[in-house]
Design a protein around this motif. Structure first.
Motif, PDB file in Angstrom:
ATOM      1  N   GLN B 274       0.817  -1.224   0.000  1.00 52.58           N
ATOM      2  CA  GLN B 274       0.000   0.000   0.000  1.00 52.58           C
ATOM      3  C   GLN B 274       0.848   1.270   0.000  1.00 52.58           C
ATOM      4  N   GLY B 275       2.153   1.109  -0.025  1.00 52.54           N
ATOM      5  CA  GLY B 275       2.972   2.308  -0.091  1.00 52.54           C
ATOM      6  C   GLY B 275       3.935   2.417   1.071  1.00 52.54           C
ATOM      7  N   GLY B 278       2.625   2.779   4.466  1.00 49.45           N
ATOM      8  CA  GLY B 278       1.839   1.686   5.021  1.00 49.45           C
ATOM      9  C   GLY B 278       2.730   0.738   5.784  1.00 49.45           C
ATOM     10  N   ASP B 284      -2.574  -8.492   7.848  1.00 49.72           N
ATOM     11  CA  ASP B 284      -3.196  -7.995   6.622  1.00 49.72           C
ATOM     12  C   ASP B 284      -2.532  -8.663   5.432  1.00 49.72           C
ATOM     13  N   ASN B 286      -3.039  -8.569   2.473  1.00 52.46           N
ATOM     14  CA  ASN B 286      -2.907  -7.782   1.257  1.00 52.46           C
ATOM     15  C   ASN B 286      -1.810  -6.741   1.335  1.00 52.46           C
ATOM     16  N   SER B 287      -1.074  -6.729   2.450  1.00 52.32           N
ATOM     17  CA  SER B 287      -0.032  -5.719   2.533  1.00 52.32           C
ATOM     18  C   SER B 287       1.276  -6.247   1.964  1.00 52.32           C
ATOM     19  N   LYS B 301      -3.270  -9.116  -5.967  1.00 55.47           N
ATOM     20  CA  LYS B 301      -2.700  -8.171  -5.014  1.00 55.47           C
ATOM     21  C   LYS B 301      -2.043  -6.997  -5.727  1.00 55.47           C
ATOM     22  N   HIS B 305      -4.153  -3.880  -4.936  1.00 54.65           N
ATOM     23  CA  HIS B 305      -3.680  -3.294  -3.684  1.00 54.65           C
ATOM     24  C   HIS B 305      -2.382  -2.514  -3.768  1.00 54.65           C
ATOM     25  N   PHE B 307       0.011   0.391  -4.380  1.00 54.34           N
ATOM     26  CA  PHE B 307      -0.152   1.838  -4.459  1.00 54.34           C
ATOM     27  C   PHE B 307       0.656   2.341  -5.650  1.00 54.34           C
TER      28      PHE B 307
END
Lengths: 321, 401
Positions: B274-275, B278, B284, B286-287, B301, B305, B307
């Motif tokens: 997510q960046g 994040g 999580d 999806n991170s 993903k 997801h 970024f």
């Protein structure tokens, strides 16, 4: 290749496990089964075949009356709230090798189910007899937990019973209490047909014989010192290793990769572009692209061969003088 | 840890980097220059990369070329000694807190494997199951189990068994290792360790006495079955920069007990999907991209997801180009796309707006899928017997070959 009902019954008799058997028309549900064997004095079981998001499988076997909350179970296993779901039909046939409606703890006798985690209801222990399908829906067998335990131990499994109705809190400071039941190995590629099988996958089970036979004779003995694994994990040191210790297969894999690359490098365009120099150009490209890949394969091969030697060395009997 | 957070509140502008917490200033990125200044380590500049290439006679690893491993302590001493014919050994490790490993976890191992191959040196890998048992409140059995599981993924990175010793603290601490732990512990006051790691009066004594465990693998005498008679052997530690505090302490103590200071080579943090701002977290999924993700998972993903620095509309994108500073696909490609020329081309075209985010994501998905696939195949070849062999206390006669 899976065990048949008769083979299982023969096995039970061989182990001198006391059980009663009842034949009946094929049944697919506990209710239907109850009609035929509900009055035999034993207690009916319900059996669920589950899988998690990482393709690990579980057989949950409980008294028909025990309430099994899948959300709670999923959390207790450390899979989060929605981590467990019913396994797809195909998995039933491929992994447990039983028909629909026939999930039973006995299915773990099959090689293909080696990595399936077995969760047994502790309520079974207080019953005189419990009823399960013996790998086929047209029969039910009734036996006590000592018999079931004896059977499971004979196939290298450590029977463990849990309180399926318990609902302990799971959080930062209370780790999931059933985490040890999560299978540590994801199913090896050779068991479930997944993507494009490489030349190794199709013969994954049969080759690697050296590792397997050496391991079988010492199946129950894990090298001491390191083996402080959780007791609940099924004792098994027989792993189908990808046959990297087989020199022939190893070379085939290398040649496959090199020739695949060779073929892709030689095309009308590349012939036009490089003309006489095509050979040199292709050779250099192949080396560049495939060098790291082949080194990795070679390292796996080396590590596997070393491991076989090491294993043999730890069980070596010194010469008698 | 609480102590450092208190300090953090007082000086709100400060970023926090220690073995248990990594966070940037409010809404910003980690400032690595400040970190290097604060910690007192050195930047790894191009001259080092060239020197490594010369000494090892092979192209330097992609992580060196791209500045992923960007800081060091005394790496030049290691290289000087190597040039004189003096070898060294590598030491790295993992805290087995979870079964799910993501790509960020693999980075120090991928780099260490390269170092092992390029310099032809032995390696010890420490699995700090005791640390995780204490910090994450896992049971002893569970942390040992996780250590073995993680060992399989580590082995799958391609280490040479004839040059690698993997050990778990619960199994190995004792004997010569413990003697060194006590020597180190005697040299670090309670106040010092509180200052470095931020322990408080509420922390249990297990935590307070843990740091020597991570320090002593830097000393060859901790491994008598490997390095007996080689007390002069130097140690190089590849790790992420948040581990620096342990080794600052170790380097401080080393000369006082008659040992070489270990050298370090340190990496940036791997950004979450997510960046940069994040956090990658185990809860999580999806991170991060996990080594157990399927091709479908990876594609999903990356597409849903990751970024990106692309503009909101195609027209705007063609006009202004992408913001490469924050774009995660570009950052990930920076880590994992081997071909320098291709990466340059993508950066140029994407930055100018001629290439769209979708294309970049597609290329990233290919690269990651190949990586994860290769890892999975290697992992499938790792048996329990192989783990036992890697973890056996045995001599490694060919470790410098």
């Amino acid at each position: 290749m899976g065990y048949s009902k008769d083979q299982l019954l023969a096995l039970l008799k061989e182990l001198q496990i006391k059980f009663s058997q009842y034949e009946h028309p094929v049944v697919l549900t506990v209710e239907a089964q109850a009609k035929y064997v509900g009055n035999t004095g034993g207690v009916l079981s319900k059996n669920l075949f589950m899988k998690d998001k990482k393709h690990r499988y579980y057989v949950v076997s409980a008294l028909a009356d025990t309430k099994v909350d899948l959300k709670v179970l999923s959390q207790r296993l450390g899979l989060g709230k929605g981590g467990l779901r019913m396994a797809p039909e195909e998995a039933l046939g491929e992994i447990l090798q039983v028909p629909l409606g026939c999930v039973t703890p006995f299915a773990v006798v099959n090689e293909s189910a080696r990595h399936v985690s077995l969760l047994l209801d502790q309520e079974f222990k207080s019953q005189e007899c419990c009823i399960f399908h013996p790998l086929s829906n047209d029969m039910s067998i009734s036996l006590n937990t000592q018999g079931l335990d004896k059977f499971l131990k004979s196939i290298g499994r450590n029977p463990s019973y849990i309180d399926l109705e318990a609902n302990p809190s799971v959080g930062k400071d209370q780790p999931p209490d059933l985490a040890a039941f999560v299978p540590s190995d994801s199913p090896v590629l050779s068991v479930l047909p997944e993507k494009a099988p490489s030349s190794q996958d199709s013969t994954g089970k049969s080759v690697g014989a050296a590792t397997n036979s050496a391991a079988v004779t010492a199946k129950a003995v894990k090298p001491s010192g390191n083996a402080q694994n959780v007791k609940e994990k099924p004792v098994d040191s027989v792993q189908p290793s990808i046959p990297a210790a087989d020199a022939g297969k190893f070379v085939e894999e290398l040649l496959d990769r090199a020739s695949a690359l060779l073929l892709s490098e030689i095309s009308e365009d590349s012939i036009k572009q490089h003309d006489g120099q095509l050979g040199v150009e292709v050779a250099n490209n192949i080396k560049k692209c495939v060098r790291e890949d082949l080194k990795n394969l070679a390292t796996i091969f080396k590590n596997t061969a070393y491991t076989e030697g090491f294993y043999a060395g730890t069980r070596y009997q010194p010469k008698r003088l | 840890m609480e102590k450092i957070e208190d300090k953090n509140r007082q000086q709100e502008e400060e970023q926090v980097v220690n073995p248990w917490e990594v966070s940037a200033k409010e809404g910003g990125k980690i400032d690595y220059d400040k970190l290097i200044d604060k910690f007192g380590c050195q930047r790894l500049d191009q001259s080092f990369v060239d020197r490594v290439q010369r000494l090892t006679c092979r192209p330097p690893h992609v992580f060196l070329r791209r500045g992923i491993f960007f800081a060091h302590r005394d790496f030049n001493d290691i290289l000087d000694a190597y040039e004189r014919g003096e070898k060294f050994y590598l030491y790295t490790g993992r805290g087995p807190s979870s079964e799910a490993l993501h790509l960020g976890h693999l980075i120090p191992f991928m780099f260490t494997k390269y170092l092992q191959d390029a310099f032809k040196v032995p390696l010890v890998i420490q699995l700090t199951d005791d640390e995780k048992c204490m910090w994450k409140n896992l049971s002893v059995e569970e942390s040992q189990r996780l250590a073995r599981e993680n060992a399989k993924d580590i082995i799958a990175c391609g280490f040479d068994i004839s040059k690698t010793f993997i050990f778990s603290d619960f199994d190995y601490v004792g004997g010569a290792f413990y003697k060194n732990m006590v020597k180190v512990a005697k040299c670090v006051t309670y106040n010092k360790v509180v200052g470095i790691f931020g322990f408080t009066g509420e922390d249990h004594i297990g935590k307070v006495s843990f740091p020597p465990v991570q320090a002593v693998p830097s000393f060859p005498s901790s491994f008598p079955h490997l390095f007996s008679g080689k007390d002069n052997l130097r140690c190089l530690i590849p790790c992420a920069i948040d581990q620096d505090p342990y080794f600052r302490m170790t380097r401080d103590v080393a000369p006082r007990i008659g040992y070489h200071k270990p050298a370090l080579i340190e990496s940036l943090f791997f950004p979450a999907l997510q960046g940069e701002t994040g956090k990658m977290s185990a809860s999580d999924p999806n991170s991060a991209i996990y080594v157990t993700d399927s091709a479908k998972d990876i594609k999903h993903k990356v597409n849903k997801h990751a970024f990106t620095g692309g503009q909101e509309s195609i027209e705007k994108h063609r006009q202004y180009g992408a913001n490469l500073e924050v774009d995660i696909p570009i950052k990930y490609l920076n880590f994992f796309l081997e071909d320098d020329a291709e990466l340059e081309h993508i950066k140029k075209e994407y930055g100018a707006g001629r290439m769209l985010t979708g294309e970049v994501k597609k290329r990233l998905t290919e690269v990651l899928t190949e990586l994860v696939e290769r890892h999975r195949r290697a992992r499938a070849a790792v048996t329990d017997e192989m783990v036992d062999a890697f973890m056996a206390v045995r001599p490694l006669p060919n470790m410098f070959d």
